[in-house]
Write an enzyme that holds these catalytic residues in place. Structure first.
Site, PDB file in Angstrom:
ATOM      1  N   SER A 143       0.954  -1.273  -0.002  1.00 48.92           N
ATOM      2  CA  SER A 143      -0.006   0.069   0.053  1.00 48.92           C
ATOM      3  C   SER A 143       1.025   1.113  -0.081  1.00 48.92           C
ATOM      4  O   SER A 143       2.054   1.307   0.359  1.00 48.92           O
ATOM      5  CB  SER A 143      -0.954  -0.069   1.355  1.00 48.92           C
ATOM      6  N   TYR A 156      -2.427  -0.804  10.256  1.00 46.07           N
ATOM      7  CA  TYR A 156      -2.257  -0.928   8.835  1.00 46.07           C
ATOM      8  C   TYR A 156      -1.164  -0.555   8.416  1.00 46.07           C
ATOM      9  O   TYR A 156      -0.365  -1.195   7.477  1.00 46.07           O
ATOM     10  CB  TYR A 156      -3.441  -0.099   8.220  1.00 46.07           C
TER      11      TYR A 156
END
Length: 251
Positions: A143, A156
């Site tokens: 990501s 995350y």
């Protein structure tokens, strides 16, 4: 793209980016193993692939369980005789978007288990099979949050930075073994994960778009195209890289 007849596992292929990746591989005539812990969603992906004359097989797996990934890979090899491409896509976000001091232990452990440990399991077991074959290709879905700071999102961010690090380490270790390992780093992309965030924080829609030079979110198909490309035989000299698709956000 040169992935015809390649045997490909895609985890988290029941929806969002994972479903798009599975469908794109099938579109390019790969043999796709659609894997997810949600049987209904996985079957929807399978049905769409088959409706378009693609080849797909369903093998359910929870990426947080080592034995599930062992079963996933062993069944794939028993059906097709090999595993050419492993796409570690399955991922989750936290239930609560809050600062680090207020973060829940539940969110920390759950996100790390899926996004980090799950990718490690997939990498390790795929590597064992690929070493036996003498070749292979791993694509990890990281990501933009694994490349730059991301506030109110520590689990995350930590998990995606870890995926980038694991990708580079494994790429270095297996570069002489005819095994490539790369990561795709999407920015804000239309997906169930983003939908969940915007459903609880609707004010973030305009805020997020304001930091994207293209002023829109990415589409799952755009991410899928990059995954198929990096996994194809047209990119044989590329390993250990992070390919960022973010509409210019990182600029």
């Amino acid at each position: 793209m040169q992935v015809k007849d390649k045997v490909v596992i895609v985890t988290g292929a029941g929806s969002g980016i994972g479903a798009a990746i599975a469908k794109h591989f099938a579109k390019h005539n790969a043999k796709v193993i659609v894997s997810d812990y949600n049987a209904e969603k996985a079957r929807n992906t399978i049905n769409e692939i088959k409706a378009n004359q693609g080849e797909a097989t369903l093998i359910l797996a929870d990426v947080t369980k080592y034995e599930d990934i062992e079963n996933l890979i062993s069944k794939t090899v028993s059906v097709y005789g090999r595993l050419d491409i492993m796409v570690n896509n399955a991922g989750v976000g936290p239930k609560n978007v809050v600062r680090t001091a207020d973060y829940t232990l539940e969110d920390w452990h759950n996100v790390i288990a899926v996004n980090q440990t799950g990718v490690f399991y997939g990498m390790q077991l795929a590597l064992k099979q690929m070493l036996l074959q003498g070749e292979g290709n791993i694509v990890n879905i990281a990501s933009l949050a694994g490349l730059k700071a991301s506030r109110n999102n520590i689990s995350y961010s930590a998990s995606k930075f870890a995926v980038v690090g694991m990708t580079k380490s494994a790429a270095l270790e297996y570069a002489t073994k005819n095994i490539r390992v790369n990561a795709i780093c999407p920015g804000y992309t239309e997906s169930p994960l983003l939908d969940k965030l915007l459903a609880t924080h609707s004010e973030m829609d305009q805020r997020l778009k304001s930091v994207i030079p293209m002023k829109r979110y990415g589409y799952p198909d755009e991410i899928a195209e990059a995954v198929v490309w990096i996994a194809s035989d047209t990119t044989k000299f590329i390993t250990g890289q992070t390919i960022t698709l973010d509409g210019g956000t990182s600029l």
